[in-house]
Design an enzyme around this catalytic site. Structure first.
Site, PDB file in Angstrom:
ATOM      1  CG  HIS A 175      47.251  43.321  29.918  1.00  0.00           C
ATOM      2  ND1 HIS A 175      46.977  43.214  31.258  1.00  0.00           N
ATOM      3  CD2 HIS A 175      46.145  43.848  29.349  1.00  0.00           C
ATOM      4  CE1 HIS A 175      45.761  43.667  31.495  1.00  0.00           C
ATOM      5  NE2 HIS A 175      45.218  44.046  30.352  1.00  0.00           N
ATOM      6  N   GLY A 217      42.876  40.155  23.393  1.00  0.00           N
ATOM      7  CA  GLY A 217      42.767  38.868  24.060  1.00  0.00           C
ATOM      8  C   GLY A 217      41.455  38.167  23.752  1.00  0.00           C
TER       9      GLY A 217
END
Ligand code: PAF
Length: 282
Positions: free
Chosen positions: A37, A149
């Protein structure tokens, strides 16, 4: 870094950013943050003047019997990590704030075809929940860029199509998978693994890497995938899927060069996903 929970306050702060001509980068998350993250936040920093992260464990994207209640909620630790990584604003709404009229008759966004099969096959409705909450966050924040991601490869493809189809004026930036030193792709769900499972988990990436080399060296895809399924089983995983797709998740054809090898497995009760990009031989 400021943390806001309410939509009017969020709009006010974002309005001030816009008045100052600042470029806004969005990093949507479900919290329980790890280095994957933080790589999204760092990427957003490089592409925008201010970074807005969101933390919201979105009930809409969890199926019956999935881990909605168990999903780790670690707001204080997440705030400290975001602050240290240079995030400017955190929006962490409650379920009632985002879905004040409940979720039963909520308007939803569905992204056909690319949401089907792979994780969409084993988690029906999952990508409708993702596409809906991401659309909602895009409307609320109106960012210039948003980072996601590449570990959630299918999710990234769903979001790219959503943005193209609905003309969101947002640049979507995919960020490479961040792995532990032993190769395991970082995931909030890795925290569910027992010590023995955690020790076995990196086998997933090792098996995918072996398959990638075999396919790139010209081994027929069907043979490689069959062998891969056997290797996954022998390593203690219960495979959900193991597939080779074109990079856009379409089927592999004679002209496909950029492809992606995708897997989802269960290790005990934990679901792990991973993928590797590869180049097919001519
Ligand atoms: O990838 C995630 O953490 C979630 O699916 C997202 C994009 C934040 C939507 O809830």
């Amino acid at each position: 870094m400021r943390t806001l929970q309410e939509i009017p306050e969020l709009r006010k702060v974002l309005g001030e950013y816009r008045q100052r001509g600042l470029r806004i980068g969005l990093v949507p998350t479900m919290g329980n943050l790890h280095a994957g993250h933080l790589a999204l936040v760092e990427t957003a920093r490089r592409h925008a003047d201010v970074v807005v992260a969101t933390i919201f464990v979105n009930p809409l994207q969890f199926g019956a019997g999935e881990d909605l209640d168990a999903y780790p909620r670690t707001l204080a630790a997440d705030q400290a990590q975001l602050e240290a990584t240079g995030c400017d604003l955190l929006f962490a709404p409650t379920v009632t704030t985002l879905y004040p009229h409940g979720m039963d008759n909520l308007s939803q966004v569905r992204v056909p075809v690319v949401s089907e099969g792979l994780c969409g096959g084993s988690r029906p409705g999952h990508f409708d929940g993702v596409a809906t909450v991401v659309s909602l966050l895009f409307h609320l924040v109106q960012p210039d860029i948003a980072c996601f991601g590449e570990k959630d490869y299918q999710q990234l493809a769903v979001i790219r199509k959503l943005v193209a189809d609905l003309h969101f004026p947002i640049e979507i930036i995919g960020v490479p998978i961040v792995r532990a030193a032993d190769g395991l792709a970082l995931s909030s769900r890795n925290g569910y693994l027992s010590a023995d499972e955690r020790a076995a988990a990196p086998q997933l990436q090792r098996i995918l890497t072996t398959l990638r080399h075999a396919i790139e060296a010209g081994e027929p895809v069907a043979t490689a995938l069959e062998s891969g399924l056997k290797q996954l089983g022998a390593a203690g995983f219960e495979p959900d899927y193991l597939e080779l797709r074109a990079a856009d998740l379409g089927p592999v054809t004679a002209t496909t060069r950029e492809a992606v090898l995708l897997a989802a497995v269960r290790l005990g009760t934990t679901r792990l996903i991973d993928n590797l990009i590869l180049t097919l031989p001519r």
